[in-house]
Design an enzyme around this catalytic site. Structure first.
Site, PDB file in Angstrom:
ATOM      1  N   THR A   1      -5.546   3.126  -5.343  1.00 58.02           N
ATOM      2  CA  THR A   1      -4.944   4.002  -6.343  1.00 58.02           C
ATOM      3  C   THR A   1      -3.885   3.237  -7.150  1.00 58.02           C
ATOM      4  O   THR A   1      -3.855   3.320  -8.381  1.00 58.02           O
ATOM      5  CB  THR A   1      -4.319   5.239  -5.649  1.00 58.02           C
TER       6      THR A   1
ATOM      7  N   TYR B   1      -0.586   8.620  -2.757  1.00 62.09           N
ATOM      8  CA  TYR B   1      -0.570   8.298  -4.178  1.00 62.09           C
ATOM      9  C   TYR B   1      -1.787   8.940  -4.874  1.00 62.09           C
ATOM     10  O   TYR B   1      -1.762   9.222  -6.061  1.00 62.09           O
ATOM     11  CB  TYR B   1      -0.659   6.782  -4.382  1.00 62.09           C
ATOM     12  N   GLY B   2      -2.850   9.119  -4.102  1.00 60.24           N
ATOM     13  CA  GLY B   2      -4.155   9.491  -4.671  1.00 60.24           C
ATOM     14  C   GLY B   2      -4.206  10.816  -5.396  1.00 60.24           C
ATOM     15  O   GLY B   2      -5.131  11.071  -6.161  1.00 60.24           O
TER      16      GLY B   2
ATOM     17  N   GLU C   1      -6.453  10.028   8.637  1.00 64.28           N
ATOM     18  CA  GLU C   1      -5.083  10.017   9.168  1.00 64.28           C
ATOM     19  C   GLU C   1      -4.957  10.920  10.395  1.00 64.28           C
ATOM     20  O   GLU C   1      -4.108  10.691  11.256  1.00 64.28           O
ATOM     21  CB  GLU C   1      -4.079  10.377   8.074  1.00 64.28           C
TER      22      GLU C   1
ATOM     23  N   ASP D   1       0.857  -1.189   0.000  1.00 64.81           N
ATOM     24  CA  ASP D   1       0.000   0.000   0.000  1.00 64.81           C
ATOM     25  C   ASP D   1       0.891   1.236   0.000  1.00 64.81           C
ATOM     26  O   ASP D   1       2.082   1.166   0.327  1.00 64.81           O
ATOM     27  CB  ASP D   1      -0.900   0.018   1.252  1.00 64.81           C
ATOM     28  N   SER D   2       0.300   2.378  -0.328  1.00 62.40           N
ATOM     29  CA  SER D   2       1.044   3.632  -0.298  1.00 62.40           C
ATOM     30  C   SER D   2       1.419   4.012   1.141  1.00 62.40           C
ATOM     31  O   SER D   2       2.304   4.833   1.342  1.00 62.40           O
ATOM     32  CB  SER D   2       0.204   4.739  -0.922  1.00 62.40           C
TER      33      SER D   2
ATOM     34  N   CYS E   1      -3.724  -1.100  -2.142  1.00 64.21           N
ATOM     35  CA  CYS E   1      -3.988   0.314  -2.416  1.00 64.21           C
ATOM     36  C   CYS E   1      -4.884   0.435  -3.646  1.00 64.21           C
ATOM     37  O   CYS E   1      -4.534  -0.063  -4.726  1.00 64.21           O
ATOM     38  CB  CYS E   1      -2.644   0.995  -2.669  1.00 64.21           C
TER      39      CYS E   1
ATOM     40  N   CYS F   1     -11.296   2.902  -1.352  1.00 60.00           N
ATOM     41  CA  CYS F   1     -10.067   3.495  -0.814  1.00 60.00           C
ATOM     42  C   CYS F   1      -9.753   2.800   0.500  1.00 60.00           C
ATOM     43  O   CYS F   1     -10.670   2.500   1.284  1.00 60.00           O
ATOM     44  CB  CYS F   1     -10.263   4.995  -0.591  1.00 60.00           C
ATOM     45  N   THR F   2      -8.469   2.568   0.739  1.00 58.77           N
ATOM     46  CA  THR F   2      -8.050   1.838   1.941  1.00 58.77           C
ATOM     47  C   THR F   2      -8.504   2.479   3.256  1.00 58.77           C
ATOM     48  O   THR F   2      -8.628   1.800   4.264  1.00 58.77           O
ATOM     49  CB  THR F   2      -6.506   1.803   1.990  1.00 58.77           C
ATOM     50  N   HIS F   3      -8.686   3.806   3.237  1.00 62.08           N
ATOM     51  CA  HIS F   3      -8.991   4.497   4.493  1.00 62.08           C
ATOM     52  C   HIS F   3     -10.475   4.454   4.855  1.00 62.08           C
ATOM     53  O   HIS F   3     -10.843   4.678   6.002  1.00 62.08           O
ATOM     54  CB  HIS F   3      -8.551   5.954   4.400  1.00 62.08           C
TER      55      HIS F   3
HETATM   56  N1  DGL Z   1      -4.068   3.859  -0.332  1.00 60.58           N
HETATM   57  C1  DGL Z   1      -4.750   4.880  -1.108  1.00 60.58           C
HETATM   58  C2  DGL Z   1      -5.980   4.257  -1.789  1.00 60.58           C
HETATM   59  O1  DGL Z   1      -6.493   3.233  -1.392  1.00 60.58           O
HETATM   60  C3  DGL Z   1      -5.181   6.060  -0.251  1.00 60.58           C
HETATM   61  C4  DGL Z   1      -4.020   6.878   0.285  1.00 60.58           C
HETATM   62  C5  DGL Z   1      -3.202   7.546  -0.800  1.00 60.58           C
HETATM   63  O2  DGL Z   1      -3.734   8.416  -1.539  1.00 60.58           O
HETATM   64  O3  DGL Z   1      -2.034   7.195  -0.932  1.00 60.58           O
HETATM   65  O4  DGL Z   1      -6.447   4.787  -2.770  1.00 60.58           O
END
Ligand code: DGL
Length: 274
Positions: A77, A44-45, A152, A12-13, A75, A190-192
């Site tokens: 993204t 990364y997004g 976050e 993941d990012s 991730c 999205c992971t979050h």
């Molecule tokens: N891990 C990214 C996603 O699932 C979210 C965080 C990022 O933008 O790096 O899209």
């Protein structure tokens, strides 16, 4: 695939992919996990395809060098923008979060019309819409870039976050109405977002079901790996995860614990360049 315990590389990012690892752990109790969070280069997004591909390739190469037999691109993204390139760079099986989220949506949706939310880059790529189209679904997508920083910050049930989600989802539902869609499913792309699931559910219930791509990915990974020879080791759950981060290990431990839902004792710092 090498002999011995199956090693699953999870990429993941940053910290968010720990929601996917958290879902994988109970479903694959005999596997070993290598988790890499590319925290030095997140988010990364908000980045371009070329940059995301470059970061994703160097990150996944690291996990392969550590002996991963199977890769989970946790991730959204990186999956949306770099999955083909990652698959092209390795012979080990690679599972991304978008196909699994779309599979889950396809198995639940009755109206065949769904909503997807994610980062700017994920939504601009239309990777979810394409995966949904292949499965006979119509997807209306919306970027919700404020949500990653709010999670976050730890504001997972803060009134500001509740209001931001209400605004985003109201806009999305209005767009669905204008497009004469009748969505019955919302995919958290999205992971979050799994950490915001209760607020999302409260905002769209009862007409719309919320699907979490982390959970969907874990169950589909477990199905793919069922009966695998490398899964017959002992069931000792301690010490079967190694964590790697490209920036501050103390920050990874602190923030990561929230996403994983448990303490992270040891994190190894790695340098993947800029
Ligand atoms: N891990 C990214 C996603 O699932 C979210 C965080 C990022 O933008 O790096 O899209």
């Amino acid at each position: 695939v090498s002999a011995g315990r199956l090693k699953i590389g999870v990429f993941d990012s940053g910290f968010g992919g720990l929601t996917v690892l958290r879902a994988l752990l109970p479903l694959l109790p005999e596997a070993e996990f290598l988790y890499l969070g590319d925290t030095a280069r997140l988010p990364y997004g908000s980045k371009s395809r070329a940059t995301i591909v470059r970061y994703a390739l160097s990150s996944t190469r690291f996990l392969l060098d550590q002996g991963a037999d199977f890769l989970v691109i946790a991730c959204n993204t990186a999956t949306a923008l770099a999955l083909e390139e990652i698959r092209g760079a390795t012979t080990v099986p690679v599972l991304g979060v978008i196909e699994t989220g779309a599979n889950e949506a396809a198995s639940w949706s009755k109206t065949r019309e769904i909503l997807v939310i994610g980062t700017d880059a994920t939504i601009a790529s239309h990777a979810y819409a394409a995966a949904c189209r292949e499965r006979g679904l119509r997807a209306l997508e919306k970027a919700c870039p404020l949500l990653v920083p709010l999670v976050e910050e730890g504001w997972v049930d803060h009134p500001v976050t509740v209001e931001v989600i209400r605004i985003y989802l109201t806009e999305l539902l209005e767009q669905a109405q204008e497009a004469e869609l009748d969505p019955d499913t919302l995919v958290l792309g999205c992971t979050h977002y799994p950490l915001l699931r209760p607020i999302m559910e409260a905002a769209v219930a009862p007409a719309i079901r919320v699907i979490d791509s982390a959970q969907a990915t874990a169950s589909q990974a477990a199905q793919l790996l069922a009966g695998h020879r490398g899964l017959t080791g002992d069931r000792n759950t301690s010490g079967r995860c190694r964590f790697f981060a490209t920036d501050s290990v103390s920050k990874f431990r602190r923030l990561g614990a929230r996403f994983l839902g448990g303490a992270i004792n040891e994190v190894e710092l790695v340098d993947l360049g800029g």
